[in-house]
Design an enzyme around this catalytic site. Structure first.
Site, PDB file in Angstrom:
ATOM      1  N   ARG A 247      -5.637  45.034 -34.289  1.00  0.00           N
ATOM      2  CA  ARG A 247      -5.112  45.149 -32.932  1.00  0.00           C
ATOM      3  C   ARG A 247      -3.917  44.208 -32.774  1.00  0.00           C
ATOM      4  NH1 ARG A 247      -9.569  41.789 -29.310  1.00  0.00           N
ATOM      5  NH2 ARG A 247      -8.187  42.426 -27.619  1.00  0.00           N
TER       6      ARG A 247
ATOM      7  N   LYS B  29     -30.933  51.011 -17.074  1.00  0.00           N
ATOM      8  CA  LYS B  29     -30.050  51.587 -16.046  1.00  0.00           C
ATOM      9  C   LYS B  29     -29.655  53.021 -16.394  1.00  0.00           C
ATOM     10  CE  LYS B  29     -28.049  47.527 -14.006  1.00  0.00           C
ATOM     11  NZ  LYS B  29     -28.199  48.018 -12.639  1.00  0.00           N
TER      12      LYS B  29
ATOM     13  N   HIS C  47     -17.371  36.244 -21.434  1.00  0.00           N
ATOM     14  CA  HIS C  47     -18.398  37.272 -21.531  1.00  0.00           C
ATOM     15  C   HIS C  47     -19.015  37.608 -20.177  1.00  0.00           C
ATOM     16  CE1 HIS C  47     -20.331  40.312 -23.732  1.00  0.00           C
ATOM     17  NE2 HIS C  47     -21.405  40.060 -23.007  1.00  0.00           N
TER      18      HIS C  47
ATOM     19  N   HIS D 275      -0.521  43.177 -20.113  1.00  0.00           N
ATOM     20  CA  HIS D 275      -1.323  44.363 -19.781  1.00  0.00           C
ATOM     21  C   HIS D 275      -2.781  43.952 -19.565  1.00  0.00           C
ATOM     22  CE1 HIS D 275      -3.268  48.272 -20.092  1.00  0.00           C
ATOM     23  NE2 HIS D 275      -3.983  47.826 -21.099  1.00  0.00           N
TER      24      HIS D 275
ATOM     25  N   HIS E   8     -20.743  35.832 -29.685  1.00  0.00           N
ATOM     26  CA  HIS E   8     -20.602  37.068 -30.484  1.00  0.00           C
ATOM     27  C   HIS E   8     -19.133  37.490 -30.563  1.00  0.00           C
ATOM     28  CE1 HIS E   8     -21.527  39.592 -26.623  1.00  0.00           C
ATOM     29  NE2 HIS E   8     -20.243  39.419 -26.736  1.00  0.00           N
ATOM     30  N   HIS E   9     -18.281  36.869 -29.757  1.00  0.00           N
ATOM     31  CA  HIS E   9     -16.840  37.119 -29.871  1.00  0.00           C
ATOM     32  C   HIS E   9     -16.223  36.259 -30.978  1.00  0.00           C
ATOM     33  CE1 HIS E   9     -16.558  39.400 -26.046  1.00  0.00           C
ATOM     34  NE2 HIS E   9     -17.533  38.604 -25.669  1.00  0.00           N
TER      35      HIS E   9
ATOM     36  N   ASP F  77     -19.133  42.015  10.183  1.00  0.00           N
ATOM     37  CA  ASP F  77     -17.961  41.729   9.353  1.00  0.00           C
ATOM     38  C   ASP F  77     -18.432  40.838   8.195  1.00  0.00           C
ATOM     39  OD1 ASP F  77     -15.271  40.889   8.435  1.00  0.00           O
ATOM     40  OD2 ASP F  77     -14.611  41.765  10.322  1.00  0.00           O
TER      41      ASP F  77
ATOM     42  N   SER G 169     -24.969  53.967  -8.840  1.00  0.00           N
ATOM     43  CA  SER G 169     -26.326  54.055  -8.294  1.00  0.00           C
ATOM     44  C   SER G 169     -26.326  54.533  -6.841  1.00  0.00           C
ATOM     45  CB  SER G 169     -27.023  52.692  -8.375  1.00  0.00           C
ATOM     46  OG  SER G 169     -27.060  52.253  -9.706  1.00  0.00           O
TER      47      SER G 169
ATOM     48  N   GLU H 147     -17.462  37.480 -17.556  1.00  0.00           N
ATOM     49  CA  GLU H 147     -16.360  38.222 -16.922  1.00  0.00           C
ATOM     50  C   GLU H 147     -16.476  39.727 -17.196  1.00  0.00           C
ATOM     51  OE1 GLU H 147     -13.939  37.555 -14.899  1.00  0.00           O
ATOM     52  OE2 GLU H 147     -12.725  39.365 -15.170  1.00  0.00           O
TER      53      GLU H 147
ATOM     54  N   TYR I 282     -19.168  41.355 -17.480  1.00  0.00           N
ATOM     55  CA  TYR I 282     -20.194  41.905 -16.593  1.00  0.00           C
ATOM     56  C   TYR I 282     -19.749  41.847 -15.132  1.00  0.00           C
ATOM     57  CZ  TYR I 282     -22.831  42.383 -20.738  1.00  0.00           C
ATOM     58  OH  TYR I 282     -23.199  42.776 -21.986  1.00  0.00           O
TER      59      TYR I 282
ATOM     60  N   TRP J  14      -4.593  38.208 -24.051  1.00  0.00           N
ATOM     61  CA  TRP J  14      -5.200  37.863 -22.758  1.00  0.00           C
ATOM     62  C   TRP J  14      -6.230  36.749 -22.917  1.00  0.00           C
ATOM     63  CZ3 TRP J  14     -10.008  38.145 -20.189  1.00  0.00           C
ATOM     64  CH2 TRP J  14     -11.068  38.622 -20.967  1.00  0.00           C
TER      65      TRP J  14
ATOM     66  N   THR K 106     -29.573  47.331 -19.976  1.00  0.00           N
ATOM     67  CA  THR K 106     -28.512  48.327 -19.783  1.00  0.00           C
ATOM     68  C   THR K 106     -29.077  49.728 -20.004  1.00  0.00           C
ATOM     69  OG1 THR K 106     -27.009  46.679 -20.682  1.00  0.00           O
ATOM     70  CG2 THR K 106     -26.116  48.875 -20.383  1.00  0.00           C
TER      71      THR K 106
ATOM     72  N   SER L  22      -8.940  32.642  -5.721  1.00  0.00           N
ATOM     73  CA  SER L  22      -9.151  33.809  -4.859  1.00  0.00           C
ATOM     74  C   SER L  22     -10.500  34.452  -5.161  1.00  0.00           C
ATOM     75  CB  SER L  22      -8.016  34.810  -5.094  1.00  0.00           C
ATOM     76  OG  SER L  22      -8.364  36.074  -4.609  1.00  0.00           O
ATOM     77  N   SER L  23     -10.811  34.599  -6.443  1.00  0.00           N
ATOM     78  CA  SER L  23     -12.085  35.219  -6.831  1.00  0.00           C
ATOM     79  C   SER L  23     -13.268  34.388  -6.355  1.00  0.00           C
ATOM     80  CB  SER L  23     -12.182  35.346  -8.353  1.00  0.00           C
ATOM     81  OG  SER L  23     -11.286  36.300  -8.800  1.00  0.00           O
TER      82      SER L  23
END
Lengths: 38, 548
Positions: free
Chosen positions: B460, B341, B263, B86, B312-313, B115, B278, B265, B267, B151, B338, B179-180
């Site tokens: 979890r 924004k 991390h 998932h 921090h993870h 293009d 925006s 990722e 963002y 994951w 943040t 691809s990314s």
């Protein structure tokens, strides 16, 4: 109107940009492996 | 005559004497061979939606199992596969491709380009995805089952103790990353080299800016992920010991490498969302975006800070107190840009002539719900609090508020905003209103109770739990089923719009929308800007220089 020359120039620049960025990608990938193996 | 980038890139060597107009190729091959940015964008969006449904079905299995205490429907090992797949499918298969899809369709139109810069590579970037996605999903049908290590695929769970199928998982991640990276290279080259010559960097719409910065994040982060899975591959198959303590390696190093990718990722999945919001808020507040340049600098600050907060993870891996302090303060620092924004969006709305069309409702929901997710993230960034919350449902609540009612809601907002432009038809607004309230209420019923479960200590990634967690799990599961069903309504609304929607012919579908994309005919023509827009038009269409 965009002239074909202008588009071609832009695309040449874009290819160069893409090559430089791709080189950075390869460098970061290599560094990850090299530094992890230290 | 009109020469498009695709013509040149495709090597057809068109020149001034060749003035026939290119339309889409008839039949299915159009989609296989296309180098058109809009075609590829739509392919990305449909692929992302299919993956969203698959990943969503897995979420339904998870919520069904957690409906009541005890084991109901699936074996614990299969449950672990569900949570793992998932997460992987939603991150790599749904959210990221959806944003790339929106970038493909919108960026050339927003910067006055014909293009994307490298259309053939664009085709390749997309067509890798279905194969990578299929390979990832196929692992579940292999002997020993699919990945069941979360994951985050921490070693040694993903190396020493992983099923055989993990090698296919590694290959799938490599392809998804490839691809990314190609998508990011294309976006950087397009923004830097293909935008209209009258458009300076600080004239670019926020969606283009946020994606431009996101592309640099991808360039810096994805090769690190590729490195991590490559080392997993060699540890598993070629006798290396990068992450094996028995051979002189270090499993904690895997976590450092993973989160150095992971991390940023986060963002990568939220900066484009900021860009979409925006675009939408100024349109329906009928005011220029408040603090345009501060938005750009805030986005860049978030991107830079995202590379210096990864540990921090990992507060519970036993790092020195000085390390904990540094990562805590650096993490909290991210709340400053943040917050800039969020306040800018609110200030844009302040005293605006606001109306609440469908995209605006999703945008307002985004601002509120994303802020909730941001605040719980702030709580998790505080070391002593994180020691309590780590690996509990509080974390699950936090990142689902950010990624579902944040990233996913922004994608839905963007689709509702631009869909009439793409297909020249308006969706059923009554159904879309029902969809909005259905999703907004149910998403909160689904995820808000998870905060309480986490604070009460429910871990979890478990298929069974103690009795005291039963009530909130029941509520969350019921909310989950209702939220899951809302996507079938979304699919109906979109298909119904494309096939039967009321025709829209105004170039500016939303009366106050600003931006070059709204100067194109509706529906958007197959080839975007064959004529470069003038500097005067660019300034007139700017949403932040007083164009309103």
């Amino acid at each position: 109107m965009v002239s074909s020359t202008s588009i071609k120039q832009k695309q040449r620049g874009a290819l160069l940009t893409a090559l430089v960025v791709a080189a950075v990608v390869v460098a970061i990938f290599s560094l990850t492996l090299i530094l992890s193996g230290q | 005559m009109a020469i498009t980038t695709s013509d040149i890139e495709a090597g057809t060597q068109h020149s001034a004497h060749d003035d026939h107009h290119h339309g889409p190729e008839p039949g299915l091959m159009r989609w296989v061979k296309t180098t058109n940015h809009k075609d590829i964008g739509y392919l990305y969006l449909w692929f992302a939606f299919m993956m969203l449904l698959i990943g969503g079905a897995m979420a339904m299995v998870i919520r069904a199992e957690l409906l009541m205490p005890g084991l109901q429907f699936v074996e614990p090992q299969f449950f672990n596969q569900m949570t793992t797949m998932h997460g992987l499918i939603m991150v790599f298969g749904a959210i990221m491709p959806a944003f790339v899809g929106l970038a493909n369709v919108q960026i050339p139109a927003m910067i006055g380009a014909p293009d994307m810069a490298l259309p053939r590579m664009n085709n390749w970037s997309f067509w890798i995805l279905p194969f990578a996605g299929a390979m990832l999903i196929s692992t579940m049908f292999m002997e020993g089952g699919g990945p069941a290590f979360g994951w985050t695929f921490y070693a040694p769970l993903s190396t020493t103790f992983a099923p055989e199928s993990t090698d296919y998982f590694i290959f799938a991640i490599h392809m998804l990353g490839f691809s990314s990276i190609m998508g990011a290279i294309n976006i950087i080259a397009t923004v830097m080299n293909m935008r209209a010559s009258g458009m300076k960097l600080m004239d670019m719409p926020l969606f283009v800016w946020t994606w431009f910065i996101t592309a640099f994040l991808l360039i810096a982060a994805m090769p690190v992920l590729a490195g991590a899975v490559t080392m997993m591959l060699t540890d598993r198959n070629f006798g290396t010991s990068f992450f094996d303590a028995a051979g002189g390696g270090d499993p904690v190093m895997f976590q450092h490498i993973f989160w150095f990718f992971g991390h940023p990722e986060v963002y990568i999945m939220i900066l484009p969302a900021f860009g979409i919001i925006s675009q939408i808020i100024p349109t329906f507040a009928r005011k220029p975006l408040f603090g345009y340049s501060s938005m750009v600098y805030a986005t860049a600050s978030i991107a830079i800070l995202s590379f210096v907060v990864w540990a921090h993870h990992m507060f519970l891996t036993g790092m020195p107190v000085a390390g904990q302090m540094y990562f805590m303060y650096a993490t909290i620092l991210i709340s400053v840009p943040t917050g800039v924004k969020v306040f800018n969006w609110v200030s844009t709305m302040w005293r605006g002539s606001m109306t609440f069309e469908i995209p605006m409702m999703w945008a307002v929901a985004f601002v509120i719900l994303f802020t909730i997710g941001g605040l719980s993230g702030l709580m998790l960034g505080i070391v002593p609090a994180d020691i309590q919350y780590h690996d509990t449902y509080f974390v699950v609540a936090h990142f689902h508020y950010v990624l579902v009612s944040g990233a996913l809601f922004s994608i839905i907002a963007g689709v509702y905003y631009w869909l009439p432009k793409w297909c020249g038809r308006m969706y059923n607004e009554r159904l879309a209103t029902i969809h909005f309230w259905w999703a907004v209420v149910s998403v909160n019923v689904l995820f808000f109770p998870m905060h309480f479960l986490g604070l009460a200590g429910m871990p979890r990634r478990i298929p069974d739990y103690s009795l005291q967690f039963a009530d909130f799990n029941l509520i969350a599961s019921l909310g989950g089923f209702v939220f899951g069903l809302s996507f079938l309504l979304l699919a109906y609304i979109v298909v119904d719009c494309i096939r039967n929607g009321r025709r829209v012919e105004e170039e500016r579908v939303w009366e106050s929308a600003k931006g070059l994309e709204w100067t194109l005919p509706t529906p958007a023509p197959y080839h975007t800007f064959n004529e470069e827009p003038s500097r005067a038009l660019i300034l007139k269409e700017s949403s932040h220089t007083g164009g309103h």
